[in-house]
Scaffold this motif. Structure first.
Motif, mmCIF file in Angstrom:
data_model
loop_
_atom_site.group_PDB
_atom_site.id
_atom_site.type_symbol
_atom_site.label_atom_id
_atom_site.label_comp_id
_atom_site.label_asym_id
_atom_site.label_seq_id
_atom_site.Cartn_x
_atom_site.Cartn_y
_atom_site.Cartn_z
ATOM 1 N N SER A 63 0.804 -1.216 0.000
ATOM 2 C CA SER A 63 0.000 0.000 0.000
ATOM 3 C C SER A 63 0.841 1.272 0.000
ATOM 4 O O SER A 63 0.287 2.357 -0.146
ATOM 5 C CB SER A 63 -0.943 0.005 1.198
ATOM 6 N N LEU A 64 2.157 1.182 0.154
ATOM 7 C CA LEU A 64 3.008 2.376 0.176
ATOM 8 C C LEU A 64 2.964 3.125 -1.150
ATOM 9 O O LEU A 64 2.922 4.356 -1.167
ATOM 10 C CB LEU A 64 4.451 2.004 0.513
ATOM 11 N N ASP A 65 2.977 2.409 -2.278
ATOM 12 C CA ASP A 65 2.919 3.066 -3.585
ATOM 13 C C ASP A 65 1.605 3.811 -3.772
ATOM 14 O O ASP A 65 1.576 4.938 -4.269
ATOM 15 C CB ASP A 65 3.098 2.045 -4.713
ATOM 16 N N LYS A 66 0.513 3.183 -3.361
ATOM 17 C CA LYS A 66 -0.794 3.818 -3.482
ATOM 18 C C LYS A 66 -0.872 5.055 -2.586
ATOM 19 O O LYS A 66 -1.394 6.099 -2.997
ATOM 20 C CB LYS A 66 -1.892 2.829 -3.113
ATOM 21 N N LEU A 67 -0.339 4.960 -1.371
ATOM 22 C CA LEU A 67 -0.339 6.096 -0.459
ATOM 23 C C LEU A 67 0.479 7.247 -1.019
ATOM 24 O O LEU A 67 0.072 8.409 -0.944
ATOM 25 C CB LEU A 67 0.205 5.681 0.913
ATOM 26 N N ALA A 68 1.639 6.951 -1.605
ATOM 27 C CA ALA A 68 2.481 8.002 -2.179
ATOM 28 C C ALA A 68 1.743 8.732 -3.299
ATOM 29 O O ALA A 68 1.812 9.963 -3.404
ATOM 30 C CB ALA A 68 3.777 7.394 -2.699
ATOM 31 N N LYS A 69 1.010 7.985 -4.132
ATOM 32 C CA LYS A 69 0.244 8.605 -5.213
ATOM 33 C C LYS A 69 -0.851 9.511 -4.665
ATOM 34 O O LYS A 69 -1.036 10.637 -5.136
ATOM 35 C CB LYS A 69 -0.364 7.523 -6.107
ATOM 36 N N GLU A 70 -1.575 9.023 -3.661
ATOM 37 C CA GLU A 70 -2.656 9.814 -3.067
ATOM 38 C C GLU A 70 -2.103 11.079 -2.400
ATOM 39 O O GLU A 70 -2.727 12.140 -2.446
ATOM 40 C CB GLU A 70 -3.446 8.976 -2.054
ATOM 41 N N GLN A 71 -0.929 11.002 -1.786
ATOM 42 C CA GLN A 71 -0.320 12.172 -1.156
ATOM 43 C C GLN A 71 0.118 13.192 -2.204
ATOM 44 O O GLN A 71 0.012 14.403 -1.983
ATOM 45 C CB GLN A 71 0.873 11.749 -0.296
ATOM 46 N N ARG A 72 0.617 12.720 -3.366
ATOM 47 C CA ARG A 72 0.989 13.643 -4.446
ATOM 48 C C ARG A 72 -0.236 14.393 -4.961
ATOM 49 O O ARG A 72 -0.181 15.603 -5.212
ATOM 50 C CB ARG A 72 1.660 12.887 -5.594
ATOM 51 N N ILE A 73 -1.339 13.662 -5.106
ATOM 52 C CA ILE A 73 -2.581 14.300 -5.559
ATOM 53 C C ILE A 73 -3.034 15.336 -4.541
ATOM 54 O O ILE A 73 -3.438 16.447 -4.896
ATOM 55 C CB ILE A 73 -3.676 13.243 -5.815
ATOM 56 N N SER A 75 -1.229 17.055 -2.460
ATOM 57 C CA SER A 75 -0.346 18.218 -2.433
ATOM 58 C C SER A 75 -0.671 19.210 -3.548
ATOM 59 O O SER A 75 -0.362 20.395 -3.433
ATOM 60 C CB SER A 75 1.108 17.785 -2.542
ATOM 61 N N ARG A 76 -1.312 18.746 -4.631
ATOM 62 C CA ARG A 76 -1.668 19.630 -5.744
ATOM 63 C C ARG A 76 -3.016 20.326 -5.539
ATOM 64 O O ARG A 76 -3.332 21.268 -6.258
ATOM 65 C CB ARG A 76 -1.709 18.834 -7.045
ATOM 66 N N ARG A 77 -3.814 19.850 -4.610
ATOM 67 C CA ARG A 77 -5.127 20.445 -4.368
ATOM 68 C C ARG A 77 -4.989 21.750 -3.597
ATOM 69 O O ARG A 77 -4.065 21.942 -2.813
ATOM 70 C CB ARG A 77 -6.012 19.494 -3.561
ATOM 71 N N LYS A 78 -5.955 22.629 -3.804
ATOM 72 C CA LYS A 78 -5.973 23.898 -3.084
ATOM 73 C C LYS A 78 -6.507 23.652 -1.678
ATOM 74 O O LYS A 78 -7.592 23.099 -1.498
ATOM 75 C CB LYS A 78 -6.857 24.907 -3.815
ATOM 76 N N LYS A 79 -5.717 24.050 -0.695
ATOM 77 C CA LYS A 79 -6.054 23.762 0.696
ATOM 78 C C LYS A 79 -7.381 24.423 1.081
ATOM 79 O O LYS A 79 -7.599 25.601 0.811
ATOM 80 C CB LYS A 79 -4.942 24.250 1.616
ATOM 81 N N GLU A 85 -10.539 18.265 0.697
ATOM 82 C CA GLU A 85 -11.087 17.532 1.850
ATOM 83 C C GLU A 85 -11.350 16.075 1.509
ATOM 84 O O GLU A 85 -11.039 15.180 2.297
ATOM 85 C CB GLU A 85 -12.378 18.213 2.327
ATOM 86 N N LYS A 86 -11.894 15.800 0.303
ATOM 87 C CA LYS A 86 -12.122 14.418 -0.113
ATOM 88 C C LYS A 86 -10.799 13.656 -0.226
ATOM 89 O O LYS A 86 -10.692 12.503 0.183
ATOM 90 C CB LYS A 86 -12.832 14.384 -1.472
ATOM 91 N N GLN A 87 -9.779 14.317 -0.793
ATOM 92 C CA GLN A 87 -8.494 13.675 -0.955
ATOM 93 C C GLN A 87 -7.808 13.468 0.394
ATOM 94 O O GLN A 87 -7.141 12.467 0.621
ATOM 95 C CB GLN A 87 -7.605 14.517 -1.877
ATOM 96 N N ARG A 88 -8.011 14.404 1.320
ATOM 97 C CA ARG A 88 -7.439 14.253 2.664
ATOM 98 C C ARG A 88 -7.989 13.032 3.360
ATOM 99 O O ARG A 88 -7.264 12.300 4.049
ATOM 100 C CB ARG A 88 -7.733 15.509 3.496
ATOM 101 N N LEU A 89 -9.281 12.762 3.147
ATOM 102 C CA LEU A 89 -9.887 11.569 3.742
ATOM 103 C C LEU A 89 -9.305 10.298 3.130
ATOM 104 O O LEU A 89 -9.134 9.305 3.824
ATOM 105 C CB LEU A 89 -11.396 11.601 3.564
ATOM 106 N N LYS A 90 -8.995 10.306 1.823
ATOM 107 C CA LYS A 90 -8.372 9.143 1.197
ATOM 108 C C LYS A 90 -6.995 8.881 1.793
ATOM 109 O O LYS A 90 -6.624 7.736 2.047
ATOM 110 C CB LYS A 90 -8.239 9.344 -0.311
#
Length: 92
Positions: A63-73, A75-79, A85-90
């Motif tokens: 799951s580390l690869d999947k987590l890294a991808k979700e974290q990259r996504i 980081s590109r979202r506007k806080k 918020e949806k991506q933060r929950l993922k």
């Protein structure tokens, strides 16, 4: 019932832990076979007599690869946005 603990995770889920106590006699059990387990770096354990290794599922490493991808996504979202918020929950 001794105590209850309610906790909320970062993803917004609630969990409850209930601690209970009951009185029951513990029956002694006779030991029939002793097995030694040794720690192994590549697995969880190795059995001392037959040398069998644990069938250890590597969920964390997979799951580390999947987590890294979700974290990259994330980081590109506007806080503060709804998509952030949806991506933060993922990620949580």
């Amino acid at each position: 019932l001794k105590s209850c603990t309610i906790s909320k995770t970062k993803s917004g889920k609630y969990y409850i832990s209930i601690l209970t106590e009951y009185e029951k006699e513990i029956k002694p059990v006779s030991i029939q076979k002793v097995v030694g387990l040794d720690f192994a770096m590549d697995g969880l354990y190795v059995e001392s007599e037959q040398g069998e290794k644990a069938n250890y599922p590597r969920f964390y490493r997979q799951s580390l690869d999947k987590l890294a991808k979700e974290q990259r996504i994330l980081s590109r979202r506007k806080k503060g946005s709804a998509r952030w918020e949806k991506q933060r929950l993922k990620v949580a």
